[in-house]
Design an enzyme around this catalytic site. Structure first.
Site, PDB file in Angstrom:
ATOM      1  N   SER A 142     -19.294  -4.862   6.910  1.00  0.00           N
ATOM      2  CA  SER A 142     -17.905  -4.043   7.385  1.00  0.00           C
ATOM      3  C   SER A 142     -17.266  -4.288   8.291  1.00  0.00           C
ATOM      4  O   SER A 142     -16.353  -4.194   8.367  1.00  0.00           O
ATOM      5  CB  SER A 142     -18.491  -1.987   7.956  1.00  0.00           C
ATOM      6  N   SER A 197       0.684  -1.211   0.325  1.00  0.00           N
ATOM      7  CA  SER A 197       0.045  -0.191  -0.165  1.00  0.00           C
ATOM      8  C   SER A 197       1.166   1.205   0.066  1.00  0.00           C
ATOM      9  O   SER A 197       0.529   2.324   0.057  1.00  0.00           O
ATOM     10  CB  SER A 197      -0.760  -0.235   1.271  1.00  0.00           C
ATOM     11  N   ARG A 229      -6.238  -8.749  24.084  1.00  0.00           N
ATOM     12  CA  ARG A 229      -7.697  -8.153  24.865  1.00  0.00           C
ATOM     13  C   ARG A 229      -7.763  -9.667  25.973  1.00  0.00           C
ATOM     14  O   ARG A 229      -8.237  -8.950  27.175  1.00  0.00           O
ATOM     15  CB  ARG A 229      -8.798  -8.399  23.513  1.00  0.00           C
ATOM     16  N   ASN A 238     -20.175   0.314  13.668  1.00  0.00           N
ATOM     17  CA  ASN A 238     -19.894  -0.621  14.433  1.00  0.00           C
ATOM     18  C   ASN A 238     -17.555   0.054  13.912  1.00  0.00           C
ATOM     19  O   ASN A 238     -16.692  -0.700  14.715  1.00  0.00           O
ATOM     20  CB  ASN A 238     -19.324  -1.790  13.878  1.00  0.00           C
ATOM     21  N   CYS A 293     -15.985  -5.548  18.994  1.00  0.00           N
ATOM     22  CA  CYS A 293     -17.019  -4.255  18.195  1.00  0.00           C
ATOM     23  C   CYS A 293     -18.944  -4.368  19.269  1.00  0.00           C
ATOM     24  O   CYS A 293     -19.090  -3.134  19.110  1.00  0.00           O
ATOM     25  CB  CYS A 293     -17.400  -3.485  16.613  1.00  0.00           C
ATOM     26  N   HIS A 332     -24.476  -2.170  13.438  1.00  0.00           N
ATOM     27  CA  HIS A 332     -24.469  -3.205  14.326  1.00  0.00           C
ATOM     28  C   HIS A 332     -25.443  -3.386  15.099  1.00  0.00           C
ATOM     29  O   HIS A 332     -25.448  -2.768  16.154  1.00  0.00           O
ATOM     30  CB  HIS A 332     -22.988  -4.150  14.829  1.00  0.00           C
TER      31      HIS A 332
END
Length: 344
Positions: free
Chosen positions: A161, A40, A100, A316, A131, A243
């Protein structure tokens, strides 16, 4: 004070929204760097209404003069670069699942458990929740403080998404092909997503649940209370952004709809959209591009002794990911003494 910020995964859905939100909220940044994979490099991404950033390579990037990293480039990428950036003195706010459940790394929603940031220098890494967990816990927190939650049953309706740009492209391409009497085979998802729903997000676990469902259970326990019993069913739906969740909550003591509505209305980041009439509820269409967590259909659940049911909707990509990460950075600056590496 001004800070040098690096956004990792800047060409992805969440990375682009991170850049948007940094600009919208006028984050005190002297410089913002867009990082992504070598493929990228040289691409351009927008930062605010007028500024354009050229993407640089994450590989070999020198973090020594960077203060804060906002990362959303996938767990495998975070596993490699985040500890290196943290060792260079950066605070890494990571939107992947990599850290997490690490007991030494705080899992933070600023409105819910900002106090978990107090020892952020222990690892220099902070995790952003999933999310779907994020929007649910935003609704549960103020109610739990008042009536203590015993059990939660949640079914999610998660937009494509959440699966990244490839997920959004697949929904678009399949829908278009069907209108042209053609078929486009699924690639990102396990079944056709256009005009369908798929009760499967992430990999399957040994107990029959999926990893997404596992995340909702265990992240909620870490953020809010390990004693809460939770069961989740996570479903992918043909919606581009936003969501939705149907949530049933059992409490330890009685709580009325009016009391719950007042509690939720007073909680930062919650928007009550609950008119109990035709159209008096929020859908993903209304929440896309918004920062709040919207609650509708608040009502008694008569199947348990002290129960409420509700409908929760949120963007989200914003509160479910990018906004929360930026809010964590703001919290560190405002309340936990994070200063730039150098005076500018």
């Amino acid at each position: 004070m001004s800070y040098k910020i690096a956004v990792v995964g800047a060409t992805g859905n969440v990375g682009r929204v991170m850049l948007d939100i940094l600009a919208e909220r006028r984050f005190p940044a002297r410089e913002v760097v867009a990082l992504a994979s070598p493929t990228s490099v040289g691409r351009e991404v927008s930062f605010g209404d007028v500024e354009v950033l050229k993407v640089k390579s994450l590989d070999g990037y020198d973090f020594s003069d960077t203060d804060i990293v906002l990362s959303s480039a996938g767990s495998a990428v975070s596993k490699i670069f985040a500890p290196k950036a943290a060792a260079a003195g950066c605070v890494v706010i990571d939107n992947t699942s990599q850290f997490r459940m690490d007991p030494d790394i705080p899992l933070v929603i600023p409105e819910v458990n900002a106090i978990a940031l107090k020892d952020f220098r222990k690892t220099n890494i902070i995790a952003n929740p999933n999310c779907s967990t994020m929007q649910m816990v935003m609704a549960l927190k103020p109610l739990h403080d008042v009536a203590r939650i015993k059990r939660v049953v949640v079914s999610t309706y998660q937009s494509v998404s959440g699966a990244g740009k490839k997920g959004m492209d697949e929904l678009f391409d399949q829908t278009k092909s069907l209108y042209m009497n053609a078929q486009k085979a699924p690639e990102k998802f396990t079944k056709r997503i256009a005009f369908n729903v798929i009760p499967h997000i992430d990999v399957f676990m040994d107990d029959g649940s999926t990893k997404e469902e596992w995340k909702m259970v265990n992240e909620t326990k870490k953020i809010l209370d390990p004693t809460i019993a939770i069961v989740a069913t996570c479903v992918r739906v043909p919606v581009f952004v936003g969501h939705s969740e149907s949530v049933n909550v059992e409490f330890e003591r009685p709580i009325s709809v009016d009391e719950a509505r007042e509690i939720l209305s007073d909680f930062e980041g919650i928007v009550m959209y609950d008119e109990q009439k035709d159209g008096g509820y929020c859908t993903p269409l209304e929440c896309a591009g918004e920062d709040g967590v919207f609650i509708s259909r608040l009502r008694i659940d008569p199947t348990v002794r002290h129960g409420l049911s509700m409908w929760i909707v949120s963007d989200n990509l914003r509160k479910g990911a990018a906004l929360n990460a930026v809010q964590i950075a703001e919290e560190l600056i405002q309340n936990y003494g994070l200063a730039p590496k150098k005076a500018h």
